[in-house]
Design a protein around this motif. Sequence first.
Motif, mmCIF file in Angstrom:
data_model
loop_
_atom_site.group_PDB
_atom_site.id
_atom_site.type_symbol
_atom_site.label_atom_id
_atom_site.label_comp_id
_atom_site.label_asym_id
_atom_site.label_seq_id
_atom_site.Cartn_x
_atom_site.Cartn_y
_atom_site.Cartn_z
ATOM 1 N N UNK A 51 30.424 60.473 58.524
ATOM 2 C CA UNK A 51 31.752 60.774 59.062
ATOM 3 C C UNK A 51 32.802 60.049 58.230
ATOM 4 N N UNK A 52 33.886 60.748 57.929
ATOM 5 C CA UNK A 52 34.987 60.069 57.254
ATOM 6 C C UNK A 52 35.894 59.416 58.294
ATOM 7 N N UNK A 53 36.721 58.478 57.841
ATOM 8 C CA UNK A 53 37.650 57.802 58.748
ATOM 9 C C UNK A 53 38.672 58.768 59.341
ATOM 10 N N UNK A 54 38.765 59.979 58.768
ATOM 11 C CA UNK A 54 39.699 60.981 59.282
ATOM 12 C C UNK A 54 39.007 62.056 60.109
ATOM 13 N N UNK A 55 37.676 61.898 60.358
ATOM 14 C CA UNK A 55 36.998 62.831 61.236
ATOM 15 C C UNK A 55 36.271 63.964 60.537
ATOM 16 N N UNK A 56 36.227 63.964 59.195
ATOM 17 C CA UNK A 56 35.452 64.968 58.456
ATOM 18 C C UNK A 56 33.969 64.616 58.529
ATOM 19 N N UNK A 91 34.724 53.679 63.848
ATOM 20 C CA UNK A 91 35.712 53.011 64.713
ATOM 21 C C UNK A 91 37.130 53.498 64.424
ATOM 22 N N UNK A 92 37.390 53.952 63.180
ATOM 23 C CA UNK A 92 38.714 54.501 62.876
ATOM 24 C C UNK A 92 38.978 55.728 63.738
ATOM 25 N N UNK A 150 32.055 50.948 61.079
ATOM 26 C CA UNK A 150 33.489 50.681 60.874
ATOM 27 C C UNK A 150 34.258 51.978 60.647
ATOM 28 N N UNK A 151 33.677 52.901 59.866
ATOM 29 C CA UNK A 151 34.334 54.196 59.656
ATOM 30 C C UNK A 151 34.472 54.956 60.972
#
Lengths: 230, 230, 230, 230, 230, 230
Positions: free
Chosen positions: C122-127, C63-64, C60-61
Amino acid sequence: YQLFSKEGEQVGRVNGLAVMGGDSGVVLPIIAEVTPSLSNSEGSVIATGMLKDIAKEAVQNVSAVIKNITGKDIANRDIHIQFVGTYEGVEGDSASISVATAVISAIEQVPVNQTVAMTGSLSVRGDVLPVGGVTYKIEAAAQAGIQKIIIPKANEADVLIEDQYKDQVEIIPVSTITEVIEHSLVGNEKKNIVDKLKKVSNVKWNFDMPEVVPASIENMKKSGTGSKNA
Amino acid sequence: YQLFSKEGEQVGRVNGLAVMGGDSGVVLPIIAEVTPSLSNSEGSVIATGMLKDIAKEAVQNVSAVIKNITGKDIANRDIHIQFVGTYEGVEGDSASISVATAVISAIEQVPVNQTVAMTGSLSVRGDVLPVGGVTYKIEAAAQAGIQKIIIPKANEADVLIEDQYKDQVEIIPVSTITEVIEHSLVGNEKKNIVDKLKKVSNVKWNFDMPEVVPASIENMKKSGTGSKNA
Amino acid sequence: YQLFSKEGEQVGRVNGLAVMGGDSGVVLPIIAEVTPSLSNSEGSVIATGMLKDIAKEAVQNVSAVIKNITGKDIANRDIHIQFVGTYEGVEGDSASISVATAVISAIEQVPVNQTVAMTGSLSVRGDVLPVGGVTYKIEAAAQAGIQKIIIPKANEADVLIEDQYKDQVEIIPVSTITEVIEHSLVGNEKKNIVDKLKKVSNVKWNFDMPEVVPASIENMKKSGTGSKNA
Amino acid sequence: YQLFSKEGEQVGRVNGLAVMGGDSGVVLPIIAEVTPSLSNSEGSVIATGMLKDIAKEAVQNVSAVIKNITGKDIANRDIHIQFVGTYEGVEGDSASISVATAVISAIEQVPVNQTVAMTGSLSVRGDVLPVGGVTYKIEAAAQAGIQKIIIPKANEADVLIEDQYKDQVEIIPVSTITEVIEHSLVGNEKKNIVDKLKKVSNVKWNFDMPEVVPASIENMKKSGTGSKNA
Amino acid sequence: YQLFSKEGEQVGRVNGLAVMGGDSGVVLPIIAEVTPSLSNSEGSVIATGMLKDIAKEAVQNVSAVIKNITGKDIANRDIHIQFVGTYEGVEGDSASISVATAVISAIEQVPVNQTVAMTGSLSVRGDVLPVGGVTYKIEAAAQAGIQKIIIPKANEADVLIEDQYKDQVEIIPVSTITEVIEHSLVGNEKKNIVDKLKKVSNVKWNFDMPEVVPASIENMKKSGTGSKNA
Amino acid sequence: YQLFSKEGEQVGRVNGLAVMGGDSGVVLPIIAEVTPSLSNSEGSVIATGMLKDIAKEAVQNVSAVIKNITGKDIANRDIHIQFVGTYEGVEGDSASISVATAVISAIEQVPVNQTVAMTGSLSVRGDVLPVGGVTYKIEAAAQAGIQKIIIPKANEADVLIEDQYKDQVEIIPVSTITEVIEHSLVGNEKKNIVDKLKKVSNVKWNFDMPEVVPASIENMKKSGTGSKNA
Ligand SMILES: [Ca+2]
Ligand SMILES: [Ca+2]
Ligand SMILES: [Ca+2]
Ligand SMILES: [Ca+2]
Ligand SMILES: [Ca+2]
Ligand SMILES: [Ca+2]
Ligand SMILES: [Ca+2]
Ligand SMILES: [Ca+2]
Ligand SMILES: [Ca+2]
Ligand SMILES: [Ca+2]
Ligand SMILES: [Ca+2]
Ligand SMILES: [Ca+2]
């Protein structure tokens, strides 16, 4: 922390009443808000506060009354209902009129009198139905400084409060959600809401007869089910 | 690994605070992002980090505040909320204001001050509600080098931190999400967000009266429910 | 059967890395494909391979990040992600960058370098966020003949591999999904994808203020919640 | 009752192979049909035969291949897949190529050669992946009178059948679903399907860049996440 | 109470046959009705009577046959299927042809001959498949006064009924749902339904090739997956 | 509290009858309401009162009858059904005719005679089916002051009430929902509803033949399934 307020007025906030541990009442604040819906095609009614099964069904019953007030615009709105501080869970349907009042206040942006507390179940047609623990609840509300307490008319005979509370609080027995609104909302717009509730309960929704191709006379005679129902 | 940053500013990232093992605080980073929605017809609010029931409901309460800011465009967006590193699960509602702040930052593309940490529950109408473990959380944030800590005003009396932390950190008690935003976001656009939050809390959504065919006078008299509600 | 390839390049296929039995690494191939969606109104992200809860949330993360690259066209596509051979189940979030890379390769029809393996959350912001078992994973990849291994920068200090592997494999520490793409995709179009990823992370989505009817000044004064939030 | 046929040709029907009780093969017929969808807005893939978790995921993987063949018309169709006679349940992914072949036959209305049986897993991109029990399955098919048996190329070395079967059956190792179709469908239209499968695996779906408002340069500099990803 | 009728004809009602307690047959009435759908966008197939898993899947298989008869209008209709009196639950797939016949009768408003009872499983393509307990079921139907009993052709050899029943009932073995309809429906319109069933089983649904942008030749050569499938 | 009324008339409210503890009857009020639907695209049937599985299925069966009366407008309405006071749960299908009557009364805004009580199961085609405990229920209704009791015709022989009740209550055996409506609703519009129910049971819904491309003659001959069904 005292999560409720006993004075002034607030939009979307009602002092409900609950029973704890079987023989002790407590003021249970309920907060409602109306928002744009997450979906383009349907609204949602979202209740938080660890509600158990009967409490969840009570919210569904309340939603019938709400949808009759809002009309089809409800499909564009989400209704949020928050039971505050009930981490251990909420059971029963006695908060129904509190939930309905908080939501109606939030929809109409008309404030609720915070000197009032209330308890009562609700039918899908707006009738106030009896609940348990009325005496415990009234005493708890009186001790908390509440001035008026709305209860179901069917519970009037159950009120056996101690003398010390009799002068302190006013008991208001009601039979319909319309009466609850009359005694709990404040301001000039209250009358419009009461009028709307009265009108809604006597409308007849439109249902067209289905678009059908009549079966032939011959088939009607042959079909056993057909002739039984006819 | 230190998963949070205690300096600079970042969009969509907030230093939340949690209690571990009953008597120990920890900085809990929360990251949010806004994306096009998977569906053409509805948005979703997706929270990861092994949230338990009360924490999931807290996210639903936060979503009420978010939807009031975004308006109906929310149906075209998915909101992602990531609790970082909480493989053992997250319980409780004390991260609510952190979640709301991270999402508002991501929506508005306005950065969050990373020298700030925060704890607080949130009502569906934007009120900051009290939480537990405030002292543990403040001490953990101070030890981690955080400079400002936002807490609920209702928890102000609970702050019993040791002397060594008193000069190190500034405690900011707040009552509404508007105040949280004022103390945590940076840059010129912050004022616009605060104005929007103030305006939203006083709007009245449109609900038309249902499109109804009035029942005949005769029916209104006959119907028991009708006359009871009227 | 060796389910992964260690040479050449393939669209939609990445050599992930996993830990088995606590102290042993393994190369875990991940295959992605993009298809027309089953629904006219919404896309789906479908991951197979007996994923457990944390692994499902990791998808799910991811997919963001994917939705921010694809834009609203995602509603017309289904994203399939297949963990190959994991009949006993997959747990954890360390395959996140592998999943993201396989999907981006499939979307853009740009091949992945099969001499590379990778691990990272991976973070939802791409980190890119740190993971466990980095040393075990690197040794397994080296033994399998992999030439380059992408790991989170935050895990750089954890790399304690035996001397024999030091000349054999190149370790590439990264902080963002953009860097992962730079080191794993091949061909001229890679630069376009990297540019797109950079642009996406700084956009501000459109949200109109809700279409509202301002409440009267009188109501604003009366409403407690209103004045509290204002 | 012999539920499968070993001669002639049939649309939408494939002789799969399964292992029973660990060391015994069996011919497992799979029947597929394509129908108008129950929904105006989405198709469904419905598999019956008491499938367990891995088998259900295998059907999802197969659906990726199917959707790439059908294009967006899939949203108007329901795909039915029936494992015949498996009242005790089906586990594993080795029926994947049988399912794909039955569905493709039903979609294209091109018959399947009933003298063929097959076993093989399938990737979402159309690669045939290895399975277990190949020898047991081949012997069972030979005993049942099947003439050709399609197996994964990766399982070629596992074939250890007794001499008596060597002249009786032809073993066909394959690497892609395209090869499965070449060896199992009959008639002139088969070539069109093979061409379609080849073309589909090299297409690039359209994804527009998201409709975005670029953030100001100032914000880009301020935002930590922005500069990290950039 | 005798819940079934053994004479005359009725729309949407079929005498099914079931086994009780392992060695005793019983006549099991099945009633179907077609209604406008609750949803504007999708139809539903709703079966009541405490169906267990295999029975639920059998209804899904039957729905494939139904949808092929109704075409896309199915999305505007709900199909109700009621197993009468089965409070203890229904298991197995032997009622499939009864369910299909009841629904087809309800759709076409053509009555079912109530002197007939039937048992048989059904494939998604309309083949009648064998069932268990045929002898018990035939004896129960004969004792109940039923005159004709439809059974799967594959079960013909299983019929070992006592002499007393041989003159009493006619056994009709069938291979397809078309034959079931021929022997159970009454009236002139029956022929139209049989013609429709024959036509449907040989149609080819429309699927356009996906709207795709061909990848460049260069990419096709580079992509491993591409060249494998091609 | 006496939750039912035994005199006058009310819209959307019916005196049902239930068995408690195996050998004791009770009057069980059922309240229905019709509202705008939460969704723009589909209606819902929502039943509260802690219904168990068989009772939930009974509501689904009743909904078939309701949808045939309302036609496609049902997609714009939610139907609420409330079993009053059943906190311990409701099982069985004997309230089916009460539920149907309450909903029809609410839809048509025609009142129900409150001197009537009723028990009976219902088929999806409107047939009244037998129930258990008829004698206990009649005695309870008589003791409660009810004047007329509607029961299924199939239960007529089960009525073994004590002499004292024989003059007190009138027993009305019925075979169809049409007869229930005739004996329970009041006012002039009742005749229209009865006419509508009769007409609906003999209509034939429109289903077009599917839009199909006939397969070539050659394929029809080759396809085994085709020729079997044809
Ligand atoms: Ca929805
Ligand atoms: Ca009404
Ligand atoms: Ca959805
Ligand atoms: Ca508001
Ligand atoms: Ca779309
Ligand atoms: Ca963003
Ligand atoms: Ca659906
Ligand atoms: Ca592709
Ligand atoms: Ca639906
Ligand atoms: Ca077909
Ligand atoms: Ca509609
Ligand atoms: Ca009908």
